[in-house]
Write a protein that holds these residues in place. Structure first.
Motif, PDB file in Angstrom:
ATOM      1  N   GLU A 178       0.933  -1.060  -0.018  1.00  0.00           N
ATOM      2  CA  GLU A 178       0.046   0.117  -0.018  1.00  0.00           C
ATOM      3  C   GLU A 178       0.966   1.400  -0.082  1.00  0.00           C
ATOM      4  OE1 GLU A 178      -2.690  -0.621   3.102  1.00  0.00           O
ATOM      5  OE2 GLU A 178      -3.903  -1.793   2.045  1.00  0.00           O
ATOM      6  N   ASN A 179       1.963   1.304   0.571  1.00  0.00           N
ATOM      7  CA  ASN A 179       2.922   2.459   0.787  1.00  0.00           C
ATOM      8  C   ASN A 179       3.941   2.491  -0.151  1.00  0.00           C
ATOM      9  OD1 ASN A 179       1.369   3.759   3.154  1.00  0.00           O
ATOM     10  ND2 ASN A 179       1.545   1.638   3.674  1.00  0.00           N
ATOM     11  N   HIS A 180       4.480   1.273  -0.459  1.00  0.00           N
ATOM     12  CA  HIS A 180       5.805   1.222  -1.386  1.00  0.00           C
ATOM     13  C   HIS A 180       5.513   0.604  -2.639  1.00  0.00           C
ATOM     14  CE1 HIS A 180       7.842   3.245   1.896  1.00  0.00           C
ATOM     15  NE2 HIS A 180       7.474   1.956   2.716  1.00  0.00           N
ATOM     16  N   PRO A 181       4.500   0.963  -3.335  1.00  0.00           N
ATOM     17  CA  PRO A 181       4.215   0.202  -4.761  1.00  0.00           C
ATOM     18  C   PRO A 181       5.388  -0.343  -5.785  1.00  0.00           C
ATOM     19  CG  PRO A 181       2.979   2.243  -4.515  1.00  0.00           C
ATOM     20  CD  PRO A 181       3.857   2.208  -3.583  1.00  0.00           C
ATOM     21  N   GLU A 182       6.382   0.837  -5.275  1.00  0.00           N
ATOM     22  CA  GLU A 182       7.619   0.578  -6.149  1.00  0.00           C
ATOM     23  C   GLU A 182       8.356  -0.855  -6.100  1.00  0.00           C
ATOM     24  OE1 GLU A 182       7.114   2.621  -4.194  1.00  0.00           O
ATOM     25  OE2 GLU A 182       9.320   3.215  -2.953  1.00  0.00           O
ATOM     26  N   TYR A 183       8.216  -1.360  -4.791  1.00  0.00           N
ATOM     27  CA  TYR A 183       8.880  -2.399  -4.396  1.00  0.00           C
ATOM     28  C   TYR A 183       8.355  -3.773  -4.637  1.00  0.00           C
ATOM     29  CZ  TYR A 183      12.086  -0.194  -1.060  1.00  0.00           C
ATOM     30  OH  TYR A 183      13.165   0.610  -0.580  1.00  0.00           O
ATOM     31  N   LYS A 184       8.899  -4.723  -5.407  1.00  0.00           N
ATOM     32  CA  LYS A 184       8.383  -5.899  -5.800  1.00  0.00           C
ATOM     33  C   LYS A 184       8.508  -6.831  -4.739  1.00  0.00           C
ATOM     34  CE  LYS A 184       8.635  -8.083 -10.264  1.00  0.00           C
ATOM     35  NZ  LYS A 184       9.317  -8.596 -11.332  1.00  0.00           N
ATOM     36  N   ILE A 185       7.474  -7.527  -4.368  1.00  0.00           N
ATOM     37  CA  ILE A 185       7.186  -8.280  -2.943  1.00  0.00           C
ATOM     38  C   ILE A 185       6.832  -9.534  -3.347  1.00  0.00           C
ATOM     39  CG2 ILE A 185       5.436  -6.687  -2.478  1.00  0.00           C
ATOM     40  CD1 ILE A 185       5.816  -7.271   0.100  1.00  0.00           C
ATOM     41  N   ARG A 186       7.442 -10.444  -2.769  1.00  0.00           N
ATOM     42  CA  ARG A 186       6.649 -12.010  -2.739  1.00  0.00           C
ATOM     43  C   ARG A 186       6.756 -12.437  -1.367  1.00  0.00           C
ATOM     44  NH1 ARG A 186       4.978 -15.157  -6.255  1.00  0.00           N
ATOM     45  NH2 ARG A 186       5.619 -14.052  -7.925  1.00  0.00           N
ATOM     46  N   TYR A 187       5.434 -12.739  -0.920  1.00  0.00           N
ATOM     47  CA  TYR A 187       5.337 -13.911   0.320  1.00  0.00           C
ATOM     48  C   TYR A 187       4.858 -15.293  -0.061  1.00  0.00           C
ATOM     49  CZ  TYR A 187       2.597 -15.973   4.362  1.00  0.00           C
ATOM     50  OH  TYR A 187       2.342 -16.664   5.425  1.00  0.00           O
ATOM     51  N   THR A 188       5.683 -16.120   0.928  1.00  0.00           N
ATOM     52  CA  THR A 188       5.589 -17.600   0.402  1.00  0.00           C
ATOM     53  C   THR A 188       5.354 -18.433   1.657  1.00  0.00           C
ATOM     54  OG1 THR A 188       5.944 -19.280  -0.974  1.00  0.00           O
ATOM     55  CG2 THR A 188       7.910 -18.212  -0.117  1.00  0.00           C
ATOM     56  N   THR A 189       4.859 -19.243   1.981  1.00  0.00           N
ATOM     57  CA  THR A 189       5.135 -20.517   2.943  1.00  0.00           C
ATOM     58  C   THR A 189       6.344 -21.345   2.595  1.00  0.00           C
ATOM     59  OG1 THR A 189       3.595 -21.768   2.177  1.00  0.00           O
ATOM     60  CG2 THR A 189       2.692 -20.171   3.710  1.00  0.00           C
ATOM     61  N   SER A 190       6.838 -21.887   3.255  1.00  0.00           N
ATOM     62  CA  SER A 190       8.045 -22.838   3.041  1.00  0.00           C
ATOM     63  C   SER A 190       7.165 -24.071   2.487  1.00  0.00           C
ATOM     64  CB  SER A 190       8.889 -22.988   4.070  1.00  0.00           C
ATOM     65  OG  SER A 190       8.317 -23.720   5.345  1.00  0.00           O
ATOM     66  N   GLU A 191       6.196 -24.224   2.447  1.00  0.00           N
ATOM     67  CA  GLU A 191       5.388 -25.399   1.969  1.00  0.00           C
ATOM     68  C   GLU A 191       5.324 -25.045   0.350  1.00  0.00           C
ATOM     69  OE1 GLU A 191       2.019 -26.069   3.976  1.00  0.00           O
ATOM     70  OE2 GLU A 191       1.610 -28.152   3.335  1.00  0.00           O
ATOM     71  N   ASN A 192       4.592 -23.990   0.205  1.00  0.00           N
ATOM     72  CA  ASN A 192       4.675 -23.560  -1.157  1.00  0.00           C
ATOM     73  C   ASN A 192       5.842 -23.550  -1.913  1.00  0.00           C
ATOM     74  OD1 ASN A 192       1.751 -23.306  -1.301  1.00  0.00           O
ATOM     75  ND2 ASN A 192       1.765 -21.119  -0.697  1.00  0.00           N
ATOM     76  N   PHE A 193       6.958 -22.821  -1.408  1.00  0.00           N
ATOM     77  CA  PHE A 193       8.333 -22.746  -2.093  1.00  0.00           C
ATOM     78  C   PHE A 193       8.742 -24.159  -2.318  1.00  0.00           C
ATOM     79  CE2 PHE A 193      12.785 -22.586  -1.787  1.00  0.00           C
ATOM     80  CZ  PHE A 193      13.131 -21.683  -2.515  1.00  0.00           C
ATOM     81  N   THR A 194       8.455 -25.275  -1.400  1.00  0.00           N
ATOM     82  CA  THR A 194       8.922 -26.584  -1.574  1.00  0.00           C
ATOM     83  C   THR A 194       8.202 -27.014  -2.856  1.00  0.00           C
ATOM     84  OG1 THR A 194       9.461 -26.861   0.880  1.00  0.00           O
ATOM     85  CG2 THR A 194       9.149 -28.718  -0.478  1.00  0.00           C
ATOM     86  N   ASN A 195       6.954 -27.094  -2.720  1.00  0.00           N
ATOM     87  CA  ASN A 195       6.044 -27.314  -3.998  1.00  0.00           C
ATOM     88  C   ASN A 195       6.545 -26.894  -5.427  1.00  0.00           C
ATOM     89  OD1 ASN A 195       4.702 -28.987  -2.284  1.00  0.00           O
ATOM     90  ND2 ASN A 195       2.942 -27.341  -2.082  1.00  0.00           N
ATOM     91  N   ASP A 196       6.924 -25.614  -5.187  1.00  0.00           N
ATOM     92  CA  ASP A 196       7.415 -24.889  -6.461  1.00  0.00           C
ATOM     93  C   ASP A 196       8.738 -25.592  -6.884  1.00  0.00           C
ATOM     94  OD1 ASP A 196       5.114 -23.357  -6.807  1.00  0.00           O
ATOM     95  OD2 ASP A 196       6.197 -21.409  -6.257  1.00  0.00           O
ATOM     96  N   VAL A 197       9.592 -25.858  -5.989  1.00  0.00           N
ATOM     97  CA  VAL A 197      10.888 -26.274  -6.428  1.00  0.00           C
ATOM     98  C   VAL A 197      10.656 -27.910  -7.015  1.00  0.00           C
ATOM     99  CG1 VAL A 197      13.082 -27.154  -5.569  1.00  0.00           C
ATOM    100  CG2 VAL A 197      12.090 -24.897  -4.630  1.00  0.00           C
ATOM    101  N   ILE A 198       9.880 -28.603  -6.295  1.00  0.00           N
ATOM    102  CA  ILE A 198       9.613 -29.883  -6.579  1.00  0.00           C
ATOM    103  C   ILE A 198       8.942 -30.044  -8.219  1.00  0.00           C
ATOM    104  CG2 ILE A 198       8.369 -32.076  -6.335  1.00  0.00           C
ATOM    105  CD1 ILE A 198       8.767 -31.409  -3.236  1.00  0.00           C
TER     106      ILE A 198
END
Ligand code: ADP
Ligand code: MG
Length: 463
Positions: A178-198
């Motif tokens: 909301e306040n720094h739209p110029e920053y690219k941001i990603r939130y993930t759970t380690s579970e989702n990260f693991t699934n993505d890697v696999i």
């Protein structure tokens, strides 16, 4: 997002041309290059392609706003107010729809589509700050205000379950979006990260871009938040991918925010990673004390149409304080029971609350814990004599265990500070207050003490 105007755009400008007798030159120069950027029930934003005709938003607005509005209404039946922007501004702001003249509700929807985790509604505004989480909260706010990797990096938050780590991470994300739209941001759970890697490893056999895509996703960001890192530990390939991501971002000065159920030193990891994780000052969140629990319940009451009396809130706060999740569960249960059991107009009484929380309370051994039992366990753990602990003496070897007793009694019995003082043979409750706060503060920075308390909680069966 609605697309009625966009979908009917050709007909709309056709209507305009015909009914306002636009000649082909004007039509081609001004009208054809227009593009619908966003629309709602009441508003629409149109982009003007400045590469073709320069920035003529003013001209278009003045000459064609009303004719366009009328044409839109004629074709779609929608009565909207139009505004015009240049294509460049539109592209710059793509994805961050805060800029468009959309209603608040639509802005919210568009953001949630892009960042689904915002649906939790968790933000700094609904996070109750108290002594048990104030340091974590302050650090989270500091990082959200300046997500440039220079305040705490990584910001490492750890605590037992249900104490607000995810809530803080969502709050940081929301604040930055909301306040720094110029920053690219990603939130993930380690579970989702693991699934993505696999997934991408599996895909990479057929598809050469699978791995580069994965890297682009997690490394081409300014801020990466990864929740519950403990679930990654132990999965070799995922772990490796994570550390490469971490190193890449860290070296580039990007902001990392990690949460975990234990401090870095206790994670089952190579030493150098523990050191890396610790470099930004790991911060612990403690279970809520009675006042915090009450504040959280009051906040929930503000949003509820069933009002509980203070005595009932106090009863819930006293009995479900292991975590905020448990507290919320207990509260919801009492509300549900009152809906099911009480007659119209009848207030929730203590008996009803007890009934609602029966399982929860008999499940935890907390209520059976007595000050005497806690003192015995602590003395045994530190190998100090109970009589000495209860004496007037102030040597360090018994001061700390004594304060630990005060802390554990305050957290896991419903005794008042005055009663705890009596149990520990102290003259007044301010000594207990001081002792409890001392342990709370020290635990945040003294990892040995934190571990001792964790072990004691296990021994007391309150973990
Ligand atoms: P964790 O990630 O540490 O397991 P969560 O962040 O999921 O815990 O918190 C559990 C629940 O308690 C959530 O519903 C969250 O909104 C709520 N909660 C936690 N801390 C606070 C707080 N300080 N103020 C208000 N609600 C809180
Ligand atoms: Mg969580």
């Amino acid at each position: 997002m609605e697309t009625v105007i966009k979908d009917n755009w050709t007909q709309i400008i056709g209507f305009l041309k015909e009914n306002y007798n636009l000649n082909s030159v004007l039509y081609r120069t001004w009208i054809e290059p227009l593009e619908v950027i966003s629309e709602s029930d009441t508003e629409a934003v149109i982009a003007v392609d400045e590469s073709k005709s320069g920035d003529v938003t003013g001209l278009i607005d003045k000459k064609y706003r009303i004719p366009l509005q009328i044409s839109i209404e004629a074709v779609t039946n929608k009565n909207v107010t139009l505004s015009f922007v240049t294509k460049r501004t539109a592209e710059k702001n793509e994805g961050v729809s805060s800029y468009y003249n959309e209603s608040e509700e639509q802005k919210k929807k568009a953001l949630e589509e892009k960042y689904p985790w915002l649906q939790s509604g968790q933000s700094f505004d609904n996070f109750v700050v108290s002594s048990s989480n104030s340091l974590a909260h302050a650090a989270a706010v500091a990082v959200a205000e300046s997500p440039n990797g220079q305040v705490y990096n990584p910001l490492f938050l750890y605590s037992g379950p249900g104490l607000g780590k995810t809530h803080l991470m969502h709050s940081i994300s929301r604040y930055i979006i909301e306040n720094h739209p110029e920053y690219k941001i990603r939130y993930t759970t380690s579970e989702n990260f693991t699934n993505d890697v696999i997934d991408s490893m599996r895909e990479s056999k057929q598809n050469k871009t699978a791995l580069p895509n994965l890297r682009e996703k997690y490394r081409n960001v300014d801020v990466l938040l990864i929740d519950d890192i403990q679930f990654i530990i132990g999965k070799d390939s995922t772990l490796q991918e994570f550390f490469h991501t971490f190193e890449d971002l860290f070296i580039a000065g990007k902001q990392l925010i990690i949460s975990s159920d234990k401090p870095p030193s206790e994670l089952d990891l190579e030493e150098r990673y523990k050191t890396r994780f610790s470099s930004g000052l790991p911060i612990n969140i403690l279970p809520p004390d009675y006042e915090t629990a009450m504040a959280i319940l009051r906040l929930k009451q503000d949003q509820s149409d069933i009002k509980l009396e203070d005595e009932i809130l106090g009863y819930i706060a006293e009995n479900a304080r292991n975590s905020i999740r448990e507290l919320e569960g207990a509260y919801n249960k009492v509300i549900l029971f009152s809906k099911l059991l009480s007659r119209p107009g009848e207030k929730v009484n203590r008996e009803m609350a007890e009934k609602a929380l029966k399982d929860l309370i008999s499940d935890t051994s907390k209520n059976m814990l007595t000050a005497d039992y806690i003192i015995d366990v602590v003395c045994n753990h530190y190998n100090v004599d109970k009589e000495r602990l209860l004496s007037e003496r102030r040597t360090e070897d018994i001061t700390v265990p004594r304060q630990v007793c005060m802390y554990l009694c305050s957290q896991y019995t419903s005794l008042t500070q005055k009663a705890i003082a009596e149990k520990l043979h102290r003259k007044n409750h301010t000594t207990v207050n001081h002792g409890v706060n001392k342990i709370k503060d020290d635990m945040l920075v003294d990892n040995d003490l934190f571990q001792t308390i964790t072990i004691l909680k296990k021994k007391l069966n309150v973990d």
